[in-house]
Design a protein around this motif. Structure first.
Motif, PDB file in Angstrom:
ATOM      1  N   TYR A 101      28.404  29.203  39.991  1.00 39.89           N
ATOM      2  CA  TYR A 101      28.961  28.811  41.284  1.00 39.89           C
ATOM      3  C   TYR A 101      30.343  29.436  41.478  1.00 39.89           C
ATOM      4  O   TYR A 101      31.192  29.378  40.582  1.00 39.89           O
ATOM      5  N   LEU A 102      30.547  30.015  42.651  1.00 37.75           N
ATOM      6  CA  LEU A 102      31.864  30.531  42.991  1.00 37.75           C
ATOM      7  C   LEU A 102      32.763  29.362  43.373  1.00 37.75           C
ATOM      8  O   LEU A 102      32.505  28.667  44.356  1.00 37.75           O
ATOM      9  N   LEU A 103      33.818  29.136  42.584  1.00 35.57           N
ATOM     10  CA  LEU A 103      34.756  28.055  42.888  1.00 35.57           C
ATOM     11  C   LEU A 103      35.821  28.495  43.877  1.00 35.57           C
ATOM     12  O   LEU A 103      36.244  27.709  44.736  1.00 35.57           O
ATOM     13  N   GLY A 104      36.286  29.723  43.734  1.00 30.13           N
ATOM     14  CA  GLY A 104      37.353  30.169  44.620  1.00 30.13           C
ATOM     15  C   GLY A 104      37.517  31.671  44.601  1.00 30.13           C
ATOM     16  O   GLY A 104      37.122  32.353  43.643  1.00 30.13           O
ATOM     17  N   ARG A 105      38.072  32.179  45.684  1.00 30.23           N
ATOM     18  CA  ARG A 105      38.404  33.597  45.788  1.00 30.23           C
ATOM     19  C   ARG A 105      39.842  33.713  46.256  1.00 30.23           C
ATOM     20  O   ARG A 105      40.228  33.180  47.302  1.00 30.23           O
ATOM     21  N   LEU A 106      40.637  34.419  45.463  1.00 29.89           N
ATOM     22  CA  LEU A 106      42.045  34.634  45.771  1.00 29.89           C
ATOM     23  C   LEU A 106      42.220  36.048  46.299  1.00 29.89           C
ATOM     24  O   LEU A 106      41.901  37.021  45.617  1.00 29.89           O
ATOM     25  N   LEU A 107      42.696  36.174  47.541  1.00 28.00           N
ATOM     26  CA  LEU A 107      42.938  37.476  48.153  1.00 28.00           C
ATOM     27  C   LEU A 107      44.430  37.772  48.111  1.00 28.00           C
ATOM     28  O   LEU A 107      45.248  36.923  48.473  1.00 28.00           O
ATOM     29  N   VAL A 108      44.779  38.979  47.675  1.00 25.25           N
ATOM     30  CA  VAL A 108      46.181  39.372  47.496  1.00 25.25           C
ATOM     31  C   VAL A 108      46.472  40.581  48.365  1.00 25.25           C
ATOM     32  O   VAL A 108      45.707  41.553  48.368  1.00 25.25           O
ATOM     33  N   ILE A 117      34.784  31.527  34.570  1.00 23.50           N
ATOM     34  CA  ILE A 117      34.891  32.975  34.434  1.00 23.50           C
ATOM     35  C   ILE A 117      35.773  33.506  35.563  1.00 23.50           C
ATOM     36  O   ILE A 117      35.450  33.346  36.741  1.00 23.50           O
ATOM     37  N   PHE A 118      36.893  34.110  35.193  1.00 25.12           N
ATOM     38  CA  PHE A 118      37.816  34.702  36.162  1.00 25.12           C
ATOM     39  C   PHE A 118      37.640  36.215  36.132  1.00 25.12           C
ATOM     40  O   PHE A 118      37.741  36.837  35.069  1.00 25.12           O
ATOM     41  N   VAL A 119      37.387  36.777  37.303  1.00 27.41           N
ATOM     42  CA  VAL A 119      37.106  38.209  37.409  1.00 27.41           C
ATOM     43  C   VAL A 119      37.952  38.821  38.516  1.00 27.41           C
ATOM     44  O   VAL A 119      38.010  38.295  39.631  1.00 27.41           O
ATOM     45  N   MET A 120      38.598  39.927  38.199  1.00 29.74           N
ATOM     46  CA  MET A 120      39.301  40.700  39.226  1.00 29.74           C
ATOM     47  C   MET A 120      38.436  41.883  39.621  1.00 29.74           C
ATOM     48  O   MET A 120      37.980  42.650  38.766  1.00 29.74           O
ATOM     49  N   HIS A 121      38.166  42.034  40.911  1.00 29.24           N
ATOM     50  CA  HIS A 121      37.393  43.176  41.389  1.00 29.24           C
ATOM     51  C   HIS A 121      38.285  44.412  41.413  1.00 29.24           C
ATOM     52  O   HIS A 121      39.464  44.328  41.765  1.00 29.24           O
ATOM     53  N   SER A 122      37.731  45.543  41.031  1.00 30.72           N
ATOM     54  CA  SER A 122      38.536  46.760  40.927  1.00 30.72           C
ATOM     55  C   SER A 122      38.774  47.447  42.263  1.00 30.72           C
ATOM     56  O   SER A 122      39.622  48.349  42.357  1.00 30.72           O
ATOM     57  N   PHE A 155      48.770  47.283  59.927  1.00 32.76           N
ATOM     58  CA  PHE A 155      47.426  47.626  59.457  1.00 32.76           C
ATOM     59  C   PHE A 155      47.312  47.511  57.934  1.00 32.76           C
ATOM     60  O   PHE A 155      46.231  47.258  57.396  1.00 32.76           O
ATOM     61  N   LYS A 156      48.431  47.678  57.212  1.00 28.34           N
ATOM     62  CA  LYS A 156      48.381  47.595  55.744  1.00 28.34           C
ATOM     63  C   LYS A 156      48.080  46.171  55.277  1.00 28.34           C
ATOM     64  O   LYS A 156      47.629  45.968  54.148  1.00 28.34           O
ATOM     65  N   ARG A 157      48.314  45.193  56.151  1.00 26.85           N
ATOM     66  CA  ARG A 157      48.026  43.802  55.796  1.00 26.85           C
ATOM     67  C   ARG A 157      46.548  43.455  55.965  1.00 26.85           C
ATOM     68  O   ARG A 157      46.150  42.331  55.699  1.00 26.85           O
ATOM     69  N   ARG A 158      45.754  44.424  56.392  1.00 23.74           N
ATOM     70  CA  ARG A 158      44.320  44.184  56.601  1.00 23.74           C
ATOM     71  C   ARG A 158      43.511  44.423  55.330  1.00 23.74           C
ATOM     72  O   ARG A 158      42.292  44.272  55.322  1.00 23.74           O
ATOM     73  N   PHE A 159      44.175  44.804  54.239  1.00 25.82           N
ATOM     74  CA  PHE A 159      43.484  45.135  52.995  1.00 25.82           C
ATOM     75  C   PHE A 159      43.907  44.180  51.883  1.00 25.82           C
ATOM     76  O   PHE A 159      45.062  43.759  51.816  1.00 25.82           O
ATOM     77  N   PHE A 160      42.951  43.884  50.977  1.00 22.83           N
ATOM     78  CA  PHE A 160      43.191  42.850  49.980  1.00 22.83           C
ATOM     79  C   PHE A 160      42.540  43.197  48.642  1.00 22.83           C
ATOM     80  O   PHE A 160      41.445  43.747  48.584  1.00 22.83           O
ATOM     81  N   GLY A 161      43.254  42.850  47.590  1.00 24.39           N
ATOM     82  CA  GLY A 161      42.622  42.770  46.285  1.00 24.39           C
ATOM     83  C   GLY A 161      42.025  41.381  46.166  1.00 24.39           C
ATOM     84  O   GLY A 161      42.464  40.454  46.839  1.00 24.39           O
ATOM     85  N   HIS A 162      41.001  41.212  45.306  1.00 23.94           N
ATOM     86  CA  HIS A 162      40.414  39.878  45.213  1.00 23.94           C
ATOM     87  C   HIS A 162      40.048  39.501  43.784  1.00 23.94           C
ATOM     88  O   HIS A 162      39.587  40.326  42.992  1.00 23.94           O
ATOM     89  N   ILE A 163      40.303  38.221  43.511  1.00 21.66           N
ATOM     90  CA  ILE A 163      40.047  37.620  42.203  1.00 21.66           C
ATOM     91  C   ILE A 163      39.121  36.430  42.417  1.00 21.66           C
ATOM     92  O   ILE A 163      39.378  35.590  43.276  1.00 21.66           O
ATOM     93  N   MET A 164      38.035  36.362  41.639  1.00 15.51           N
ATOM     94  CA  MET A 164      37.061  35.289  41.785  1.00 15.51           C
ATOM     95  C   MET A 164      37.065  34.378  40.566  1.00 15.51           C
ATOM     96  O   MET A 164      37.272  34.851  39.440  1.00 15.51           O
ATOM     97  N   ALA A 165      36.839  33.091  40.804  1.00 21.91           N
ATOM     98  CA  ALA A 165      36.667  32.123  39.720  1.00 21.91           C
ATOM     99  C   ALA A 165      35.272  31.522  39.844  1.00 21.91           C
ATOM    100  O   ALA A 165      34.937  30.927  40.874  1.00 21.91           O
ATOM    101  N   TYR A 166      34.447  31.704  38.810  1.00 19.01           N
ATOM    102  CA  TYR A 166      33.082  31.197  38.792  1.00 19.01           C
ATOM    103  C   TYR A 166      32.935  30.096  37.749  1.00 19.01           C
ATOM    104  O   TYR A 166      33.614  30.099  36.716  1.00 19.01           O
ATOM    105  N   ASN A 167      32.025  29.171  38.022  1.00 22.06           N
ATOM    106  CA  ASN A 167      31.693  28.110  37.071  1.00 22.06           C
ATOM    107  C   ASN A 167      30.244  28.269  36.614  1.00 22.06           C
ATOM    108  O   ASN A 167      29.329  28.285  37.426  1.00 22.06           O
TER     109      ASN A 167
END
Length: 226
Positions: free
Chosen positions: A131-138, A77-82, A103-115
């Protein structure tokens, strides 16, 4: 008073503008992940189905912020947090010179991959673990930071060097699939299933609930969790 209001206005304007840009970057990345996942599932299905048509490999859109990949008994399950997030100053990512420079580099969008086990969702087994497999921060510059289970065998923790590409996103999806299908189910000990409650029976819970062997997740250098 006006000086303070001006300062508040400028701060809000800069932060809000940065967060909107990060959201757009994250959504674009998520849409790329979606397209890459569809293609991967298509290629896998073309190889697997002729050998054994009982092995299900399929992709499913849920909504604009979620999609699923089903590989036999596993469900990714791939989920993007709003929302856009940041981290405490002592978090490893925040100690990077690259992050501290702007300071603008201190903020991130995040996408999670769950199993999850596919049957857990199919049969609404509410107590089954995922289980959380990974979190991608953008970030605002389309750089990324990837945290994940050791089984994904990826090292993308230098955000200054990590720029989002289709190749990197494909590697992330492939690694998540490999990590999930290679992690087998373990049955419970006999003593744990000698009794079952009426509620479990009425809720259609299985007497014996299997679960994954377990993933090691390293979210910071020197910290590993089961």
């Amino acid at each position: 008073m006006e000086d303070r209001l001006d300062a508040i206005f400028e701060g809000l304007k800069q932060k809000s503008s940065a967060k909107q840009a990060i959201y757009r970057n994250t959504k674009t990345t998520f849409d790329k992940l979606r397209t890459i996942s569809k293609d991967l599932v298509k290629r896998l299905s073309q190889r697997v189905t002729p050998l054994d048509d009982t092995v299900v490999v399929e992709y499913r859109d849920v909504n604009e912020l979620e999609f699923h990949i089903k590989i036999s008994g596993d469900l990714l399950i791939f989920v993007m947090h709003s929302n856009i997030v940041t981290f405490p100053d002592d978090y490893d990512l925040m100690k990077s010179d690259y992050v501290e420079e702007d300071f603008k580099r201190r903020f991130f969008g995040h996408i999670m991959a769950y199993n999850f086990m596919a049957d857990s969702i199919k049969y609404n087994r509410m107590n089954d673990p995922g289980y959380l497999l990974g979190r991608l921060l953008v970030n605002i510059e389309n750089h990324f930071y990837l945290e994940g289970v050791d089984q994904m065998n990826l090292d993308y923790q230098d955000i200054e060097k990590n720029e989002i590409t289709d190749e990197n996103l494909l590697l992330m999806v492939e690694s998540a699939v490999i990590a999930s299908v290679n992690n087998d189910l373990m049955a419970q000990e006999l003593d744990d299933i000698r009794k079952i409650t009426v509620k479990q029976k009425l809720d259609n819970q299985q007497v014996s609930r299997t679960q994954k062997v377990g993933f090691n997740f390293s979210y910071e250098a020197g910290h590993t969790h089961d």
